[in-house]
Design a protein around this motif. Structure first.
Motif, PDB file in Angstrom:
ATOM      1  N   MET A 124      22.293  21.370  49.473  1.00 38.88           N
ATOM      2  CA  MET A 124      21.031  22.041  49.706  1.00 38.88           C
ATOM      3  C   MET A 124      20.676  22.881  48.484  1.00 38.88           C
ATOM      4  SD  MET A 124      21.662  23.184  53.660  1.00 38.88           S
ATOM      5  CE  MET A 124      23.427  23.424  53.409  1.00 38.88           C
ATOM      6  N   ARG A 125      19.594  22.537  47.834  1.00 37.86           N
ATOM      7  CA  ARG A 125      19.173  23.247  46.637  1.00 37.86           C
ATOM      8  C   ARG A 125      18.254  24.416  47.012  1.00 37.86           C
ATOM      9  NH1 ARG A 125      17.454  18.786  42.217  1.00 37.86           N
ATOM     10  NH2 ARG A 125      16.446  20.660  41.391  1.00 37.86           N
ATOM     11  N   TRP A 126      18.625  25.578  46.569  1.00 38.10           N
ATOM     12  CA  TRP A 126      17.926  26.815  46.899  1.00 38.10           C
ATOM     13  C   TRP A 126      16.417  26.674  46.689  1.00 38.10           C
ATOM     14  CZ3 TRP A 126      20.731  31.832  47.219  1.00 38.10           C
ATOM     15  CH2 TRP A 126      19.881  32.939  47.385  1.00 38.10           C
ATOM     16  N   GLU A 127      16.034  26.118  45.528  1.00 40.25           N
ATOM     17  CA  GLU A 127      14.618  26.070  45.174  1.00 40.25           C
ATOM     18  C   GLU A 127      13.826  25.053  45.985  1.00 40.25           C
ATOM     19  OE1 GLU A 127      16.607  23.267  42.136  1.00 40.25           O
ATOM     20  OE2 GLU A 127      17.121  24.979  43.408  1.00 40.25           O
ATOM     21  N   HIS A 128      14.508  24.157  46.677  1.00 35.86           N
ATOM     22  CA  HIS A 128      13.828  23.153  47.486  1.00 35.86           C
ATOM     23  C   HIS A 128      13.573  23.616  48.925  1.00 35.86           C
ATOM     24  CE1 HIS A 128      15.096  19.474  44.834  1.00 35.86           C
ATOM     25  NE2 HIS A 128      14.208  20.262  44.260  1.00 35.86           N
ATOM     26  N   LEU A 129      14.216  24.709  49.319  1.00 39.71           N
ATOM     27  CA  LEU A 129      14.133  25.155  50.708  1.00 39.71           C
ATOM     28  C   LEU A 129      12.910  26.033  50.957  1.00 39.71           C
ATOM     29  CD1 LEU A 129      17.886  26.138  51.137  1.00 39.71           C
ATOM     30  CD2 LEU A 129      16.779  24.141  52.160  1.00 39.71           C
ATOM     31  N   THR A 130      12.291  25.868  52.129  1.00 39.97           N
ATOM     32  CA  THR A 130      11.284  26.834  52.568  1.00 39.97           C
ATOM     33  C   THR A 130      12.041  28.031  53.143  1.00 39.97           C
ATOM     34  OG1 THR A 130      11.190  25.958  54.825  1.00 39.97           O
ATOM     35  CG2 THR A 130       9.697  24.971  53.186  1.00 39.97           C
ATOM     36  N   TYR A 131      11.352  29.154  53.361  1.00 37.95           N
ATOM     37  CA  TYR A 131      12.129  30.289  53.851  1.00 37.95           C
ATOM     38  C   TYR A 131      12.610  30.123  55.291  1.00 37.95           C
ATOM     39  CZ  TYR A 131       7.908  32.591  55.926  1.00 37.95           C
ATOM     40  OH  TYR A 131       6.804  32.918  56.644  1.00 37.95           O
ATOM     41  N   ALA A 142      24.357  19.194  33.699  1.00 37.59           N
ATOM     42  CA  ALA A 142      25.529  18.563  34.294  1.00 37.59           C
ATOM     43  C   ALA A 142      26.098  19.411  35.423  1.00 37.59           C
ATOM     44  CB  ALA A 142      26.592  18.318  33.226  1.00 37.59           C
ATOM     45  N   ALA A 143      26.235  20.708  35.189  1.00 34.54           N
ATOM     46  CA  ALA A 143      26.809  21.595  36.205  1.00 34.54           C
ATOM     47  C   ALA A 143      25.963  21.599  37.472  1.00 34.54           C
ATOM     48  CB  ALA A 143      26.936  23.016  35.651  1.00 34.54           C
ATOM     49  N   HIS A 144      24.653  21.651  37.308  1.00 31.23           N
ATOM     50  CA  HIS A 144      23.773  21.726  38.475  1.00 31.23           C
ATOM     51  C   HIS A 144      23.771  20.409  39.249  1.00 31.23           C
ATOM     52  CE1 HIS A 144      19.951  22.073  40.759  1.00 31.23           C
ATOM     53  NE2 HIS A 144      20.354  23.326  40.868  1.00 31.23           N
ATOM     54  N   THR A 145      23.768  19.293  38.544  1.00 27.43           N
ATOM     55  CA  THR A 145      23.770  17.989  39.223  1.00 27.43           C
ATOM     56  C   THR A 145      25.062  17.775  39.990  1.00 27.43           C
ATOM     57  OG1 THR A 145      22.326  17.032  37.539  1.00 27.43           O
ATOM     58  CG2 THR A 145      23.561  15.502  38.918  1.00 27.43           C
ATOM     59  N   ILE A 146      26.182  18.091  39.370  1.00 32.89           N
ATOM     60  CA  ILE A 146      27.479  17.928  40.033  1.00 32.89           C
ATOM     61  C   ILE A 146      27.552  18.818  41.271  1.00 32.89           C
ATOM     62  CG2 ILE A 146      29.956  18.377  39.780  1.00 32.89           C
ATOM     63  CD1 ILE A 146      29.591  17.474  36.807  1.00 32.89           C
ATOM     64  N   ALA A 147      27.104  20.055  41.144  1.00 31.07           N
ATOM     65  CA  ALA A 147      27.121  20.976  42.288  1.00 31.07           C
ATOM     66  C   ALA A 147      26.212  20.477  43.405  1.00 31.07           C
ATOM     67  CB  ALA A 147      26.691  22.366  41.846  1.00 31.07           C
ATOM     68  N   SER A 148      25.027  19.993  43.045  1.00 32.16           N
ATOM     69  CA  SER A 148      24.069  19.522  44.050  1.00 32.16           C
ATOM     70  C   SER A 148      24.602  18.315  44.809  1.00 32.16           C
ATOM     71  CB  SER A 148      22.736  19.178  43.384  1.00 32.16           C
ATOM     72  OG  SER A 148      22.147  20.321  42.793  1.00 32.16           O
ATOM     73  N   GLN A 149      25.247  17.397  44.088  1.00 30.80           N
ATOM     74  CA  GLN A 149      25.779  16.203  44.749  1.00 30.80           C
ATOM     75  C   GLN A 149      27.019  16.526  45.571  1.00 30.80           C
ATOM     76  OE1 GLN A 149      25.949  12.571  42.456  1.00 30.80           O
ATOM     77  NE2 GLN A 149      24.145  13.114  41.263  1.00 30.80           N
ATOM     78  N   GLU A 155      26.059  17.898  48.937  1.00 31.52           N
ATOM     79  CA  GLU A 155      25.598  16.909  49.907  1.00 31.52           C
ATOM     80  C   GLU A 155      26.751  16.428  50.783  1.00 31.52           C
ATOM     81  OE1 GLU A 155      23.697  13.784  47.775  1.00 31.52           O
ATOM     82  OE2 GLU A 155      22.036  15.041  47.064  1.00 31.52           O
ATOM     83  N   GLN A 156      27.977  16.539  50.271  1.00 35.90           N
ATOM     84  CA  GLN A 156      29.159  16.103  51.024  1.00 35.90           C
ATOM     85  C   GLN A 156      29.823  17.269  51.757  1.00 35.90           C
ATOM     86  OE1 GLN A 156      31.842  13.378  48.916  1.00 35.90           O
ATOM     87  NE2 GLN A 156      30.296  13.162  47.313  1.00 35.90           N
ATOM     88  N   GLU A 157      29.845  18.424  51.118  1.00 31.64           N
ATOM     89  CA  GLU A 157      30.407  19.628  51.738  1.00 31.64           C
ATOM     90  C   GLU A 157      29.321  20.697  51.662  1.00 31.64           C
ATOM     91  OE1 GLU A 157      32.836  22.149  53.778  1.00 31.64           O
ATOM     92  OE2 GLU A 157      33.160  20.000  53.422  1.00 31.64           O
ATOM     93  N   PRO A 158      28.642  20.975  52.777  1.00 29.71           N
ATOM     94  CA  PRO A 158      27.444  21.818  52.760  1.00 29.71           C
ATOM     95  C   PRO A 158      27.619  23.150  52.041  1.00 29.71           C
ATOM     96  CG  PRO A 158      27.710  20.811  54.912  1.00 29.71           C
ATOM     97  CD  PRO A 158      28.954  20.487  54.140  1.00 29.71           C
ATOM     98  N   ALA A 159      26.680  23.423  51.145  1.00 28.47           N
ATOM     99  CA  ALA A 159      26.618  24.679  50.413  1.00 28.47           C
ATOM    100  C   ALA A 159      25.207  24.816  49.870  1.00 28.47           C
ATOM    101  CB  ALA A 159      27.632  24.709  49.274  1.00 28.47           C
ATOM    102  N   ILE A 160      24.785  26.032  49.637  1.00 20.42           N
ATOM    103  CA  ILE A 160      23.476  26.273  49.025  1.00 20.42           C
ATOM    104  C   ILE A 160      23.680  26.410  47.517  1.00 20.42           C
ATOM    105  CG2 ILE A 160      21.551  27.886  48.803  1.00 20.42           C
ATOM    106  CD1 ILE A 160      21.791  28.504  51.740  1.00 20.42           C
ATOM    107  N   VAL A 161      23.003  25.554  46.765  1.00 21.29           N
ATOM    108  CA  VAL A 161      23.166  25.525  45.316  1.00 21.29           C
ATOM    109  C   VAL A 161      22.060  26.346  44.652  1.00 21.29           C
ATOM    110  CG1 VAL A 161      23.354  24.064  43.274  1.00 21.29           C
ATOM    111  CG2 VAL A 161      24.182  23.223  45.489  1.00 21.29           C
TER     112      VAL A 161
END
Length: 264
Positions: A1-8, A44-51, A54-60
């Motif tokens: 879950m990418r922080w900037e993609h989420l609505t409040y 690279a860091a952001h893409t790896i964290a984002s992917q 997707e497998q282990e839920p976290a807010i990126v």
């Protein structure tokens, strides 16, 4: 879950879905040879964290390029942030993440120059009485990709890093502009023998911010590297999510630090 993609409204649901685990994927803006973008480490860091999330839920957290990058100050495009400001901003961001419900924060890095910064930040977090934990991420990843490598000298804008970018953002890799293979100048060799480290350590080895032979890079190698990096981070995130020991120890330690007493 990418922080900037989420609505409040979705953000509140996301905090519950990931049990309050957040990730700061830290990089820098610095030169990577003549063929890779300045934002390589951050991308690279952001893409790896984002992917991985997707497998282990976290807010990126959004792309975070504000790490330590003094070694690249002599080349065009490099952004150097003063060390005190780097630490203050990181503290501010962690405070904000915790205020919004991320009580376990994992800091990952796509940049080797952050290797001292992040553990120092985590180690000294106990200076403040905060209600959250920060974990420095150094994932244990599979080295299956090593057998695919054709070069031994790697470390910056090399076969490894160029392969990773070919897998992630090939449109920003200029294979035609790859410099001639470069071997470390080893200008720090004598100091290294005796265990000394100086501000010129990196510059003494790689003045052009390039090492090895990036012409050997391929997207296939990059995909293998990416898979290993993601798997390692997923495993780490899962362990952090399930960690009940550190929060309990942190609570006990905070009480002791506020009122020190002898256990004997």
């Amino acid at each position: 879950m990418r922080w900037e993609h989420l609505t409040y409204p979705d953000f509140e649901k996301a905090i519950d879905a990931c049990d309050g685990v957040g990730i700061i994927p830290m990089g820098v803006i610095e030169p990577h040879g003549a063929h890779l973008p300045l934002g390589t480490d951050t991308l690279a860091a952001h893409t790896i964290a984002s992917q991985a999330a997707e497998q282990e839920p976290a807010i990126v957290f959004p792309q975070y390029p504000w790490g330590i990058n003094h070694e690249g100050a002599h080349l065009p495009g490099s952004i150097v942030v003063q060390r005190d400001l780097v630490l203050q901003l990181l503290q501010n961001v962690c405070d904000e993440m915790a205020r919004h419900g991320c009580k376990k924060i994992v800091i990952t890095s796509g940049h080797g120059g952050n290797r001292y910064l992040i553990p120092l930040f985590v180690q000294t977090l106990v200076e403040r009485d905060v209600d959250y934990l920060v974990y420095a991420a150094n994932p244990v990843s599979s080295n299956a990709w090593v057998d695919l490598m054709e070069t031994d000298e790697r470390g910056h804008a090399c076969e490894y890093e160029t392969s990773l970018m070919l897998a992630l953002e090939p449109e920003h890799v200029k294979m035609a502009d790859i410099p001639e293979p470069f071997t470390s100048n080893r200008g720090n060799a004598e100091l290294k023998k005796v265990g000394a480290y100086s501000p010129m350590d990196w510059y003494a080895m790689y003045p052009n911010m390039y090492v090895g032979d990036a012409s050997k890079a391929t997207a296939e190698k990059g995909k293998a590297i990416l898979e290993a990096e993601i798997d390692g981070l997923v495993t780490l995130l899962r362990a952090v999510n399930q960690d009940t020991i550190t929060p309990a120890l942190n609570e006990t330690f905070r009480k002791g630090a506020n009122s020190p007493s002898s256990p004997y």
